[in-house]
Design a protein around this motif. Structure first.
Motif, PDB file in Angstrom:
ATOM      1  N   GLU B 403       0.911  -1.082  -0.216  1.00 59.47           N
ATOM      2  CA  GLU B 403       0.276  -0.068  -0.144  1.00 59.47           C
ATOM      3  C   GLU B 403       0.764   1.349   0.067  1.00 59.47           C
ATOM      4  N   SER B 421      -2.693   1.828   5.942  1.00 54.61           N
ATOM      5  CA  SER B 421      -2.478   0.874   7.120  1.00 54.61           C
ATOM      6  C   SER B 421      -3.136   1.138   8.187  1.00 54.61           C
ATOM      7  N   GLN B 425      -4.509  -3.470   8.686  1.00 58.99           N
ATOM      8  CA  GLN B 425      -3.656  -3.661   8.055  1.00 58.99           C
ATOM      9  C   GLN B 425      -3.522  -3.778   6.346  1.00 58.99           C
ATOM     10  N   HIS B 426      -2.633  -3.097   5.754  1.00 62.45           N
ATOM     11  CA  HIS B 426      -2.433  -3.027   4.428  1.00 62.45           C
ATOM     12  C   HIS B 426      -3.458  -2.236   3.531  1.00 62.45           C
ATOM     13  N   GLU B 476      13.223   5.699   4.438  1.00 60.62           N
ATOM     14  CA  GLU B 476      12.566   5.892   5.786  1.00 60.62           C
ATOM     15  C   GLU B 476      13.213   5.202   6.894  1.00 60.62           C
ATOM     16  N   VAL B 477      13.760   3.787   6.452  1.00 57.13           N
ATOM     17  CA  VAL B 477      14.285   3.179   7.810  1.00 57.13           C
ATOM     18  C   VAL B 477      15.684   3.734   8.162  1.00 57.13           C
TER      19      VAL B 477
END
Lengths: 128, 492
Positions: B403, B421, B425-426, B476-477
């Motif tokens: 998504e 989200s 979820q998703h 983003e991580v």
């Protein structure tokens, strides 16, 4: 996704390895995948008291903040210090190097209600 | 459609601190005619920094260009479609601003005498009455300055009511389809929230509700229509179950945009509700700016409303009334955000009763139209019909596209990504609102259908999107795990 047969599982997606009265806990590979990349685990202090069914610590990911819920009551005897610098261990190896805490349990009876791997797999396929 | 073009103005450009030349300035200050004194004689020398701070040195034209360039990057509902589910990003008509800028409203001082601000008091009084009519509730306070503060005010009123009957109730029930602020408000009020499950069709599981409600339950906080876009028509039965235990029914009015003139919360058993003026009544959305979260209550809770309340005297003049013995007191300084309330009033008056009904009918039609256009390519987890918004889940056999990837790719098509989200979820949660034209709705549906095709033909293009923005796919991580939050000047 393989959920090891020698572990116990909670509905809230934690796994537990029981060794005498010490219970090692982490989140399952399914939970890690749903949370996506874990960015921070707010590990508790060694010596902290925990209660079955209550929050042990928060887990942050790119997508959400979640909690590690305790399966037993007792005291934290070790935390996975490596997660401070490498929270990705939870994504890479949820059932191994991604462990979070070890708890010395006062009472192991809550584990009787925990799921085995087969029951947990049914639980996640019903949820998914 | 060619959407991969980047223009020179899209390229990243330096921060203000990195521009300019030494000694440049946007203002010529006159020579100070105040005698200089030694700083160390008035400030402890230990607290003085040896060096002056690094400040930008830039001329006025370059400064103006810097901010104009940034302003061009703004994404707003004035420029693009903004289908952010649960947020009701409708257009804010310009007439609202015109009214709010009138000096009689804009130049008031909070300590102005009542006799000098009769116009504003009359407007607030009338707005109160309109909201009472729209909600079917006995009385409304305009004091809370945001929806979340309205929730807190509502819970305080409910708790004061229980206390007045000699009861202390600590549990608040919230369905899993409620707004996330609801459990947070319980915690703020020192209460425990318990989640009530929903059924697969998005409605409250009445058996689960019955098993959890009891004599310790202060209230059920329900969002209806809920966050999956479904109007729970069991609401009167839910009210009966809740009232049967002496608990109160709180309605989170965030989704009032779906039922103006169609259903009145007071008629289906609601005891307390809040409005979000920025969602339903087209006042500006947040960014931490002034907001308003009026709260309405049923007859039996009027005594507990905050003071002061705006009232009309028998002689036709308007006044602040502090006379309410059981009041929970003030929840905000003065009387809330009157500038925002002027906008809400203007919106209601420009549309009238028929116009407001039309707002909700069109908001519902737009959501159901988009759902119908997308249902063959996307999975709709809850069955239609929907209220003002709906949820879809990308389920494709190929490409492992999430998504998030679809949301990013929509940016390339010129659309703001939908809510993601959440609450399941998703999912993507899409709320078009009533203010979008049919061509805009079609363009959005076409974009999502084109993305569905692209998932099968070129998933990598989606996974690396957006491609047309000044900054493309963010790490983003990395940004979360190793945040670099401090700007440091280039040492030269």
């Amino acid at each position: 996704m393989l959920n090891p047969a020698d572990l116990k599982y909670l509905e809230s997606h934690e796994w537990m390895r029981v060794d005498g009265d010490v219970v090692t806990m982490g989140i399952t590979a399914f939970a890690a995948e749903e949370l996506t990349d874990i960015t921070y685990v707010d590990l508790p202090a060694v010596g902290a008291k925990v209660e079955a069914g209550k929050e042990v610590c928060e887990i942050e990911s790119v997508k959400a903040t979640s909690e590690l819920m305790s399966g037993v009551s007792g005291e934290i005897v070790a935390v996975n210090e490596k997660l401070a610098d490498a929270p990705e261990l939870v994504n890479d190896d949820a059932f191994g190097y991604g462990w979070m805490v070890k708890i010395r349990a006062n009472d192991l009876s809550p584990l009787e209600k925990a799921m085995d791997a087969g029951a947990y797999e049914k639980h996640i396929s019903a949820a998914g | 459609m060619e959407i991969e073009t980047r223009l020179p103005q899209d390229e990243d450009h330096p921060l203000l601190f990195e521009q300019g030349t030494h000694g440049a300035s946007a203002a010529s200050m006159p020579v100070s005619d105040v005698p200089a004194i030694d700083r160390a004689s008035v400030v402890d020398p230990e607290l003085l920094s040896g060096n002056p701070p690094e400040m930008p040195e830039i001329g006025e034209l370059d400064l103006v260009r810097h901010y104009t360039r940034l302003a061009h990057r703004l994404f707003s509902v004035d420029a693009n479609f903004y289908p952010l589910g649960s947020c009701t990003m409708k257009y804010n008509p310009r007439v609202n601003e015109k009214a709010a800028a009138m000096p009689g409203f804009a130049s008031l001082h909070p300590y102005q005498r009542e006799s000098d601000c009769q116009g504003t008091l009359e407007l607030l009084y009338r707005l109160r009455n309109y909201l009472e009519e729209i909600s079917g509730l006995a009385e409304v306070t305009l004091q809370p300055s945001a929806g979340a503060q309205g929730e807190m005010t509502g819970l305080m009123i409910i708790n004061a009511y229980h206390r007045s009957r000699g009861e202390t109730r600590t549990q608040v029930l919230t369905p899993d389809s409620a707004h996330g602020t609801n459990p947070a408000s319980c915690t703020i009020c020192g209460q425990q929230s318990t989640t009530v499950r929903s059924k697969p069709d998005g409605r409250v599981d009445l058996d689960d509700l019955r098993s959890k409600v009891g004599t310790n339950t202060a209230a059920l906080m329900i969002t209806n229509p809920n966050t999956v876009g479904v109007f729970d028509e069991q609401i009167s039965e839910i009210a009966e179950i809740v009232h049967g235990c002496g608990a109160q029914l709180y309605l989170d009015g965030a989704n009032m945009n779906a039922m103006l003139g169609i259903a009145r919360p007071g008629d289906f058993g609601v005891d307390v509700m809040h409005f979000n003026t920025h969602k339903t009544f087209s006042t500006p959305h947040g960014c931490g700016g002034p907001g308003a979260g009026p709260v309405g209550v049923a007859e039996h809770l009027r005594d507990f409303l905050p003071v002061p309340q705006v009232t009309r005297r028998d002689d036709g003049t308007y006044a602040w009334c502090h006379d309410r013995e059981k009041s929970i007191g003030k929840v905000r300084s003065f009387y809330g955000q009157s500038g925002v309330l002027v906008r809400a009033y203007t919106y209601i008056r420009s549309l009238g009763a028929d116009g407001l009904l039309n707002v909700s009918q069109k908001a519902v039609l737009a959501a159901n139209y988009l759902a119908a256009r997308l249902r063959h390519r996307y999975h709709l987890p809850f069955p239609p019909p929907y209220a003002h918004e709906f949820i879809l889940i990308p389920k494709f056999d190929t490409g492992n596209v999430s998504e998030l990837d679809i949301a990013k790719r929509l940016i390339d098509h010129g659309f703001h990504p939908p809510t993601m989200s959440w609450p399941i979820q998703h999912c993507l949660m899409i709320e078009p609102t009533e203010t979008e034209s049919l061509p805009t709705l079609d363009a959005f549906a076409d974009a999502l259908l084109a993305i569905a095709d692209e998932i099968e033909t070129d998933p990598e293009k989606i996974k690396s999107s957006p491609h047309t923005t000044p900054i493309t796919r963010m790490d983003e991580v990395g940004a979360n795990r190793r945040p670099n939050v401090r700007w440091q000047p280039n040492v030269s």
